[in-house]
Every structure is written in structure tokens, then in C-alpha cells.
Design a protein around this motif. Structure first.
Motif, PDB file in Angstrom:
ATOM      1  N   ALA A 121       0.841  -1.226  -0.102  1.00  0.00           N
ATOM      2  CA  ALA A 121      -0.246  -0.074  -0.163  1.00  0.00           C
ATOM      3  C   ALA A 121       0.808   1.317   0.041  1.00  0.00           C
ATOM      4  O   ALA A 121       0.465   2.270  -0.806  1.00  0.00           O
ATOM      5  CB  ALA A 121      -1.035   0.099   1.159  1.00  0.00           C
ATOM      6  N   VAL A 122       1.892   1.329   0.767  1.00  0.00           N
ATOM      7  CA  VAL A 122       2.997   2.361   0.782  1.00  0.00           C
ATOM      8  C   VAL A 122       3.799   2.503  -0.370  1.00  0.00           C
ATOM      9  O   VAL A 122       3.639   3.600  -1.133  1.00  0.00           O
ATOM     10  CB  VAL A 122       3.877   2.248   1.985  1.00  0.00           C
ATOM     11  CG1 VAL A 122       4.824   3.351   2.190  1.00  0.00           C
ATOM     12  CG2 VAL A 122       3.146   2.507   3.418  1.00  0.00           C
ATOM     13  N   VAL A 123       4.070   1.192  -0.894  1.00  0.00           N
ATOM     14  CA  VAL A 123       4.655   1.514  -2.398  1.00  0.00           C
ATOM     15  C   VAL A 123       3.913   2.061  -3.342  1.00  0.00           C
ATOM     16  O   VAL A 123       4.307   3.001  -4.341  1.00  0.00           O
ATOM     17  CB  VAL A 123       5.287   0.188  -2.654  1.00  0.00           C
ATOM     18  CG1 VAL A 123       5.805   0.269  -4.322  1.00  0.00           C
ATOM     19  CG2 VAL A 123       6.274  -0.354  -1.611  1.00  0.00           C
ATOM     20  N   ILE A 124       2.587   1.826  -3.420  1.00  0.00           N
ATOM     21  CA  ILE A 124       1.672   2.448  -4.375  1.00  0.00           C
ATOM     22  C   ILE A 124       1.518   3.701  -4.165  1.00  0.00           C
ATOM     23  O   ILE A 124       1.389   4.593  -5.057  1.00  0.00           O
ATOM     24  CB  ILE A 124       0.391   1.497  -4.181  1.00  0.00           C
ATOM     25  CG1 ILE A 124       0.364   0.432  -4.669  1.00  0.00           C
ATOM     26  CG2 ILE A 124      -0.834   2.313  -4.952  1.00  0.00           C
ATOM     27  CD1 ILE A 124      -0.860  -0.909  -4.403  1.00  0.00           C
ATOM     28  N   ILE A 125       1.334   4.126  -2.945  1.00  0.00           N
ATOM     29  CA  ILE A 125       1.122   5.695  -2.607  1.00  0.00           C
ATOM     30  C   ILE A 125       2.523   6.415  -3.214  1.00  0.00           C
ATOM     31  O   ILE A 125       2.298   7.545  -3.571  1.00  0.00           O
ATOM     32  CB  ILE A 125       1.029   5.808  -1.296  1.00  0.00           C
ATOM     33  CG1 ILE A 125      -0.163   5.467  -0.817  1.00  0.00           C
ATOM     34  CG2 ILE A 125       0.833   7.498  -0.796  1.00  0.00           C
ATOM     35  CD1 ILE A 125      -0.564   5.267   0.886  1.00  0.00           C
ATOM     36  N   ILE A 126       3.681   5.840  -2.812  1.00  0.00           N
ATOM     37  CA  ILE A 126       4.970   6.435  -3.266  1.00  0.00           C
ATOM     38  C   ILE A 126       4.805   6.753  -4.741  1.00  0.00           C
ATOM     39  O   ILE A 126       5.132   7.824  -5.497  1.00  0.00           O
ATOM     40  CB  ILE A 126       5.992   5.651  -2.761  1.00  0.00           C
ATOM     41  CG1 ILE A 126       6.298   5.556  -1.425  1.00  0.00           C
ATOM     42  CG2 ILE A 126       7.381   6.188  -3.505  1.00  0.00           C
ATOM     43  CD1 ILE A 126       7.387   4.775  -0.830  1.00  0.00           C
ATOM     44  N   SER A 127       4.601   5.543  -5.675  1.00  0.00           N
ATOM     45  CA  SER A 127       4.291   5.474  -6.972  1.00  0.00           C
ATOM     46  C   SER A 127       3.362   6.697  -7.428  1.00  0.00           C
ATOM     47  O   SER A 127       3.575   7.370  -8.374  1.00  0.00           O
ATOM     48  CB  SER A 127       3.993   4.155  -7.378  1.00  0.00           C
ATOM     49  OG  SER A 127       3.869   4.279  -8.981  1.00  0.00           O
ATOM     50  N   ASN A 128       2.205   6.734  -6.874  1.00  0.00           N
ATOM     51  CA  ASN A 128       1.249   7.665  -7.343  1.00  0.00           C
ATOM     52  C   ASN A 128       1.631   9.127  -7.044  1.00  0.00           C
ATOM     53  O   ASN A 128       1.423   9.783  -7.807  1.00  0.00           O
ATOM     54  CB  ASN A 128      -0.295   7.424  -6.761  1.00  0.00           C
ATOM     55  CG  ASN A 128      -0.932   6.043  -7.026  1.00  0.00           C
ATOM     56  OD1 ASN A 128      -0.529   5.753  -8.253  1.00  0.00           O
ATOM     57  ND2 ASN A 128      -1.682   5.658  -6.307  1.00  0.00           N
ATOM     58  N   LEU A 129       2.262   9.313  -5.960  1.00  0.00           N
ATOM     59  CA  LEU A 129       2.911  10.506  -5.345  1.00  0.00           C
ATOM     60  C   LEU A 129       3.869  11.092  -6.332  1.00  0.00           C
ATOM     61  O   LEU A 129       4.025  12.391  -6.770  1.00  0.00           O
ATOM     62  CB  LEU A 129       3.348  10.635  -4.091  1.00  0.00           C
ATOM     63  CG  LEU A 129       3.577  11.711  -3.198  1.00  0.00           C
ATOM     64  CD1 LEU A 129       2.555  12.904  -3.267  1.00  0.00           C
ATOM     65  CD2 LEU A 129       4.265  11.412  -1.890  1.00  0.00           C
ATOM     66  N   THR A 130       4.973  10.208  -6.656  1.00  0.00           N
ATOM     67  CA  THR A 130       5.982  10.487  -7.589  1.00  0.00           C
ATOM     68  C   THR A 130       5.899  10.570  -9.021  1.00  0.00           C
ATOM     69  O   THR A 130       6.436  10.932  -9.855  1.00  0.00           O
ATOM     70  CB  THR A 130       7.154   9.763  -7.163  1.00  0.00           C
ATOM     71  OG1 THR A 130       7.034   8.281  -7.526  1.00  0.00           O
ATOM     72  CG2 THR A 130       7.415  10.020  -5.739  1.00  0.00           C
ATOM     73  N   GLY A 131       4.899   9.738  -9.594  1.00  0.00           N
ATOM     74  CA  GLY A 131       4.725   9.178 -10.888  1.00  0.00           C
ATOM     75  C   GLY A 131       5.575   8.375 -11.558  1.00  0.00           C
ATOM     76  O   GLY A 131       5.867   8.410 -12.816  1.00  0.00           O
ATOM     77  N   ILE A 132       6.482   7.703 -10.662  1.00  0.00           N
ATOM     78  CA  ILE A 132       7.505   6.588 -10.873  1.00  0.00           C
ATOM     79  C   ILE A 132       6.580   5.291 -10.812  1.00  0.00           C
ATOM     80  O   ILE A 132       5.945   5.065  -9.773  1.00  0.00           O
ATOM     81  CB  ILE A 132       8.711   6.807 -10.144  1.00  0.00           C
ATOM     82  CG1 ILE A 132       9.163   8.349 -10.321  1.00  0.00           C
ATOM     83  CG2 ILE A 132       9.616   5.583 -10.412  1.00  0.00           C
ATOM     84  CD1 ILE A 132      10.222   8.526  -9.567  1.00  0.00           C
ATOM     85  N   ASP A 133       6.934   4.438 -11.826  1.00  0.00           N
ATOM     86  CA  ASP A 133       6.248   3.083 -11.951  1.00  0.00           C
ATOM     87  C   ASP A 133       6.911   2.359 -10.653  1.00  0.00           C
ATOM     88  O   ASP A 133       8.100   2.626 -10.446  1.00  0.00           O
ATOM     89  CB  ASP A 133       6.755   2.390 -13.393  1.00  0.00           C
ATOM     90  CG  ASP A 133       6.222   1.091 -13.457  1.00  0.00           C
ATOM     91  OD1 ASP A 133       7.082   0.146 -13.243  1.00  0.00           O
ATOM     92  OD2 ASP A 133       5.159   0.911 -13.633  1.00  0.00           O
ATOM     93  N   ILE A 134       5.985   1.468 -10.030  1.00  0.00           N
ATOM     94  CA  ILE A 134       6.448   0.510  -9.027  1.00  0.00           C
ATOM     95  C   ILE A 134       7.626  -0.292  -9.535  1.00  0.00           C
ATOM     96  O   ILE A 134       8.464  -0.464  -8.878  1.00  0.00           O
ATOM     97  CB  ILE A 134       5.122  -0.453  -8.585  1.00  0.00           C
ATOM     98  CG1 ILE A 134       4.180   0.536  -7.965  1.00  0.00           C
ATOM     99  CG2 ILE A 134       5.655  -1.370  -7.625  1.00  0.00           C
ATOM    100  CD1 ILE A 134       2.828   0.012  -7.687  1.00  0.00           C
ATOM    101  N   ASN A 135       7.521  -0.731 -10.500  1.00  0.00           N
ATOM    102  CA  ASN A 135       8.405  -1.633 -11.031  1.00  0.00           C
ATOM    103  C   ASN A 135      10.007  -0.827 -10.821  1.00  0.00           C
ATOM    104  O   ASN A 135      11.016  -1.312 -10.610  1.00  0.00           O
ATOM    105  CB  ASN A 135       8.624  -2.539 -12.142  1.00  0.00           C
ATOM    106  CG  ASN A 135       7.406  -3.359 -12.221  1.00  0.00           C
ATOM    107  OD1 ASN A 135       7.202  -4.202 -11.213  1.00  0.00           O
ATOM    108  ND2 ASN A 135       6.803  -3.757 -13.443  1.00  0.00           N
ATOM    109  N   THR A 136       9.918   0.246 -11.530  1.00  0.00           N
ATOM    110  CA  THR A 136      11.117   1.270 -11.535  1.00  0.00           C
ATOM    111  C   THR A 136      11.361   1.572  -9.958  1.00  0.00           C
ATOM    112  O   THR A 136      12.676   1.261  -9.718  1.00  0.00           O
ATOM    113  CB  THR A 136      10.915   2.416 -12.402  1.00  0.00           C
ATOM    114  OG1 THR A 136      10.514   2.145 -13.447  1.00  0.00           O
ATOM    115  CG2 THR A 136      12.036   3.385 -12.423  1.00  0.00           C
TER     116      THR A 136
END
Length: 95
Positions: free
Chosen positions: A67-82
Motif C-alpha cells: 500500500a505504501v509503495v503504491i502511494i509512493i508511486s502515485n505521489l511521484t509518478g514513478i512506476d512501481i517496478n522502477t
């Protein structure tokens, strides 16, 4: 850590390595936070987590929940895999 699993009778190799994920995520979080000019307190507030929890991710003492990784991805615009698989360079400027 390489593991092999069976799926439909075929062996599937998994190259997931939590050590590399931790190193990459730690590097990326620190880089992103500094590029945005945030303190750990400010960035953790945007993620709705405590500063000590966030610091543990930067310092590789813990891995965040999905859930936190998803929030980080959404906040930064950086793909989770990246975020998890690559060490970002200085060119990351997703404002």
C-alpha cells in the motif's frame, strides 16, 4: 535468492531478491525526497506514515507495505517496478 516454482508443470524462475529491492528502494526514496526538497518528516507526512517508519525504509531496516509503495508511486509518478528494481539516476524530476 533465486527460487523455482511449478506452474502448469513448467518450472518458473523467480529472481526476486529482497536485498536488491531494499537497496534500490532506499536509494530511490532518498533521491526523490532530496530532489523535491523535502525533509523525512515532510515526505512521510505526504505518505501518511510516521517519520520513523519512513526513515526505516531509507535506512534499509524495513520494507514498506505494498500500500505504501503504491502511494509512493502515485505521489511521484514513478512506476512501481522502477522504484523497486532500478536505481534511479540524478535525472529524475517528476514535479
Amino acid at each position: 535468492m533465486n527460487t523455482s516454482k511449478q506452474c502448469n508443470g513448467e518450472a518458473i524462475s523467480s529472481a526476486f531478491d529482497s536485498q536488491n529491492v531494499g537497496e534500490n528502494l532506499s536509494h530511490n526514496l532518498k533521491l526523490i525526497r532530496k530532489q523535491k526538497g523535502f525533509t523525512q518528516e515532510e515526505f512521510s507526512s505526504q505518505l501518511s506514515i510516521s517519520r520513523p517508519a519512513y526513515a526505516s525504509y531509507e535506512e534499509q531496516r524495513a520494507l514498506p507495505s505494498l500500500a505504501v509503495v503504491i502511494i509512493i508511486s502515485n505521489l511521484t509518478g514513478i512506476d512501481i517496478n522502477t522504484l523497486l528494481e532500478d536505481k534511479l539516476g540524478e535525472e529524475v524530476h517528476n514535479d
